[in-house]
Design an enzyme around this catalytic site. Structure first.
Site, PDB file in Angstrom:
ATOM      1  N   PHE B  12      -6.111   6.679 -11.969  1.00  0.00           N
ATOM      2  CA  PHE B  12      -5.305   7.604 -12.764  1.00  0.00           C
ATOM      3  C   PHE B  12      -4.887   8.763 -11.865  1.00  0.00           C
ATOM      4  O   PHE B  12      -5.101   9.927 -12.168  1.00  0.00           O
ATOM      5  CB  PHE B  12      -6.109   8.085 -13.989  1.00  0.00           C
ATOM      6  CG  PHE B  12      -5.238   8.654 -15.069  1.00  0.00           C
ATOM      7  CD1 PHE B  12      -4.313   7.852 -15.722  1.00  0.00           C
ATOM      8  CD2 PHE B  12      -5.337  10.000 -15.432  1.00  0.00           C
ATOM      9  CE1 PHE B  12      -3.508   8.383 -16.728  1.00  0.00           C
ATOM     10  CE2 PHE B  12      -4.525  10.531 -16.428  1.00  0.00           C
ATOM     11  CZ  PHE B  12      -3.614   9.732 -17.079  1.00  0.00           C
ATOM     12  N   GLU B 120       6.329  -4.721  -7.698  1.00  0.00           N
ATOM     13  CA  GLU B 120       7.553  -3.984  -7.329  1.00  0.00           C
ATOM     14  C   GLU B 120       7.238  -2.595  -6.799  1.00  0.00           C
ATOM     15  O   GLU B 120       7.867  -2.130  -5.848  1.00  0.00           O
ATOM     16  CB  GLU B 120       8.469  -3.895  -8.550  1.00  0.00           C
ATOM     17  CG  GLU B 120       9.810  -3.277  -8.286  1.00  0.00           C
ATOM     18  CD  GLU B 120      10.672  -4.141  -7.387  1.00  0.00           C
ATOM     19  OE1 GLU B 120      10.827  -3.756  -6.215  1.00  0.00           O
ATOM     20  OE2 GLU B 120      11.178  -5.186  -7.836  1.00  0.00           O
ATOM     21  N   GLY B 178       3.265  15.913  -2.345  1.00  0.00           N
ATOM     22  CA  GLY B 178       2.658  14.726  -2.936  1.00  0.00           C
ATOM     23  C   GLY B 178       3.268  13.414  -2.472  1.00  0.00           C
ATOM     24  O   GLY B 178       3.053  12.361  -3.060  1.00  0.00           O
ATOM     25  N   GLU B 181       0.605   9.521   1.447  1.00  0.00           N
ATOM     26  CA  GLU B 181      -0.482   8.731   0.880  1.00  0.00           C
ATOM     27  C   GLU B 181      -1.805   9.451   1.180  1.00  0.00           C
ATOM     28  O   GLU B 181      -1.844  10.410   1.960  1.00  0.00           O
ATOM     29  CB  GLU B 181      -0.517   7.339   1.532  1.00  0.00           C
ATOM     30  CG  GLU B 181       0.811   6.626   1.583  1.00  0.00           C
ATOM     31  CD  GLU B 181       1.169   5.910   0.278  1.00  0.00           C
ATOM     32  OE1 GLU B 181       0.278   5.345  -0.350  1.00  0.00           O
ATOM     33  OE2 GLU B 181       2.354   5.947  -0.091  1.00  0.00           O
ATOM     34  N   LYS B 196       4.633  -3.153   3.384  1.00  0.00           N
ATOM     35  CA  LYS B 196       5.800  -3.405   2.538  1.00  0.00           C
ATOM     36  C   LYS B 196       6.680  -4.500   3.127  1.00  0.00           C
ATOM     37  O   LYS B 196       7.232  -5.337   2.408  1.00  0.00           O
ATOM     38  CB  LYS B 196       6.602  -2.112   2.370  1.00  0.00           C
ATOM     39  CG  LYS B 196       5.871  -1.069   1.542  1.00  0.00           C
ATOM     40  CD  LYS B 196       6.564   0.286   1.626  1.00  0.00           C
ATOM     41  CE  LYS B 196       5.846   1.321   0.766  1.00  0.00           C
ATOM     42  NZ  LYS B 196       6.320   2.702   1.050  1.00  0.00           N
TER      43      LYS B 196
END
Lengths: 415, 415
Positions: B12, B120, B178, B181, B196
């Site tokens: 979360f 995705e 933000g 990572e 990716k």
């Protein structure tokens, strides 16, 4: 579950041949059974056994499970597509005008018959905008979808603005390159992007709006003065189709020339390329750029739809089934640059908040706020008056329209 | 047929909360049953009844039919996703590293269990590149897929090149916004775009290539000299991940800085934006641009996958089932700008076709052709030698590598 496709094709023009090329050059597994064409005298590049001149040879053939429709005539295409769907066949079409004019009825038939009507190739050539809106943005309440939807007019605008070509030469070049549709007024008169906008709105907002209800204005009255004006300001002129949210469940639409500056994402979309900008609450701004005209890009989009038919893919129009209806309005203010020849030509136009007016013998323009509804009402008159209009792209508060008309331009005061 | 989704969520953080925002702010019909988090002491913005600290509370709950996995730890994520799939639950994940490392096994489990694994959000934020490759390009033999896949490093490059910020300040800004990572080396060390790229290659070519088999090189050794060099030439530096076809059924891959000029479609993709260029035989060149970092764009991509799960959508990896296998090679020449500090640092590097060398006390570089294989072998050494590398973007004939090494640079000759 993959399904064996037996294809009946209508039309064998630029797109049809592009598609045939793809079929033969890749290892795609589907069978073209029959191609229905009109002109018996025309020499064909492939074996004669492929061809028929009777549409019912395809439509009444129970073996054919997919109709690929790529003819120019929108009314004939409508008859074909409707009958094919009613006969339980899936349909892939590239005919934007036909779909735009009949989408509500065709979607209903699709629902009733459990068939699938796909039309990726009808909008923005190789950009998968229809599929992306149908699938990827099916939950997002979009702020706007806008873009260069017509490759031919963008090619012409590129040539006249960047390469100083005159308009007729640029148009001729576009036709020679095979970009221009059979009737060039569909492109330069902004009908082609208008139809595409209807398809985009159906997917993006689940709303079926008849094209005749939308203000569309092309580039055929573009004059050297307009080009000069844009260049002096460091702007380019782009023909932009746009739908945007104006209130919570209300949208407005238009197709018209815009001035765009170097920071705009469509500024560098040149020649026959198309570009689409999608703005949404959560995914923010996204830009899609790709070739918008020519047999191969369109053929590629048709192929992708054909491929999807193997897996029984269909557009679900999920947003059309949402509870709160979306309404469409033209009572919305936009700021335009409007170049005219004679003050009498604009005497009946109500302007709000005029910010600039220039009056010279050979070059008269006004920059002012105007209601989209009024432009819509005048849309058949304006080209006859040889008026060129470009949206300045500056957003105007809706309240402007609520004000009095005291700002209305009185041209005689200036002369 | 729409399916009622009962969701178990893992994590979360930034993305999870973005997703929660979307759930509460739109009329999306799905139920979050439980959220598994690690940190018991952390204050949560939503009701405590949503949370658990035991992963099996979700995985063993037969009511939950969809697991949404958004945790940072790739190994823990792998255990969760594997078990969820084996338990017959569909999975949506944003964890690029986990998917890249285990894709072959996970796809196999997906096939065996009839479940669906969607990711995705693991690639290029809000750009629907995975879905587009999976669906729209499923028949086309692509020439290349390349792009800016990492928002953080692109943000840093934008700031240091356009705004003259120094590298640590730019990195700090990216973290404060933000974008970065949890571990910034994943971004600036080009691991994030590497993972990716693996996902993109799986969809674009049906090929599962382990990330450790691919040359990736980041921007952490970027020096003011490199920026100065680029600026003087009118170039920008972009961190680009690319897969391209080199022979009929052979592809090559890399992730590294590139010089791009103003005509390149990625030139104006700035800040945290990502951009992807797809080149194909028939649809030609297409460009997708969108936000690549931040909670909302990623949340939006996750939402789109969740929505697709309502219709039992799954990636089919059609290209993986094609008869002719595709092979992957690193024996491929590229032209690079290589800036170094001491000639001993490049003594063991074989250069082919040196086109330029500059030797000054504070600024030494060579522009030359090098084999991707050799860069791959040196990849852990190069950062320690403080070497910066940028692909010049000029294509080199493969035959160059077949020549003798007589062109090998002898640095001592110059000094």
């Amino acid at each position: 579950m993959e399904k064996k496709l037996k294809i009946g094709m209508f039309g064998f023009g630029c797109v049809g041949q592009g598609l045939y090329d793809i079929f033969t050059k890749t290892d795609f597994q589907a069978e073209i059974q029959l191609i229905c064409v009109k002109d018996k005298s025309k020499k064909r590049s492939i074996d004669a056994s492929y061809f028929t001149y009777e549409k019912d040879d395809i439509l009444d053939n129970p073996e054919i499970n997919l109709v690929v429709e790529m003819i120019d005539d929108a009314e004939a295409a409508y008859e074909i597509v409707k009958k094919a769907l009613l006969k339980g066949k899936n349909v892939v079409t590239a005919n934007k005008k036909m779909v735009a004019l009949h989408i509500e009825e065709l979607v209903e038939i699709q629902q009733q018959t459990g068939t699938s009507l796909l039309y990726e190739a009808a909008a923005c050539g190789s950009i998968p905008i229809i599929r992306t809106l149908a699938e990827y943005y099916d939950n997002e309440w979009l702020y706007s979808v806008s873009g260069i939807f017509n490759g031919t007019s963008n090619y012409i605008l590129t040539k006249v603005i960047q390469e100083n070509l005159d308009y007729p030469t640029a148009l001729k070049q576009a036709q020679e390159l095979g970009f221009a549709e059979t009737d060039p007024t569909a492109d330069v008169g902004a009908f082609d992007p208008l139809y595409k906008l209807c398809l985009v709105v159906a997917q993006a907002y689940g709303k079926f709006i008849p094209p005749q209800e939308i203000f569309n204005y092309g580039i055929s009255s573009l004059a050297p003065q307009d080009i000069q004006y844009a260049k002096e300001k460091g702007l380019k002129i782009k023909l932009i189709a746009a739908v945007s949210k104006v209130e919570d469940r209300e949208i407005t639409l238009s197709v018209m020339p815009y001035f765009v500056d170097a920071k705009h994402y469509l500024y560098n979309v040149e020649n026959e390329y198309n570009g689409v900008v999608v703005e949404a609450a959560f995914s923010d701004k996204q830009i899609f750029i790709g070739k918008g005209a020519g047999g191969h890009p369109t053929g590629s989009a048709v192929l992708s739809d054909i491929s999807a038919c193997r897996y029984d893919y269909r557009y679900e129009y999920r947003k059309a089934h949402q509870q709160e209806a979306i309404s469409y309005t033209r009572h919305y203010p936009i700021e335009v640059y409007l170049r005219y020849q004679d003050e009498r030509d604009i005497a009946d136009i109500d302007f709000y908040e005029i910010s600039e007016q220039h009056i010279a013998k050979e070059f008269k323009y006004v920059i002012a706020v105007i209601s989209l509804e009024q432009l819509f009402e005048l849309k058949t008159d304006l080209p006859q008056r040889n008026i060129f209009i470009a949206n300045t792209g500056r957003r105007v508060a809706r309240e402007v329209l609520l004000g009095t008309l005291e700002n209305k331009i009185a041209v005689s005061d200036f002369i």
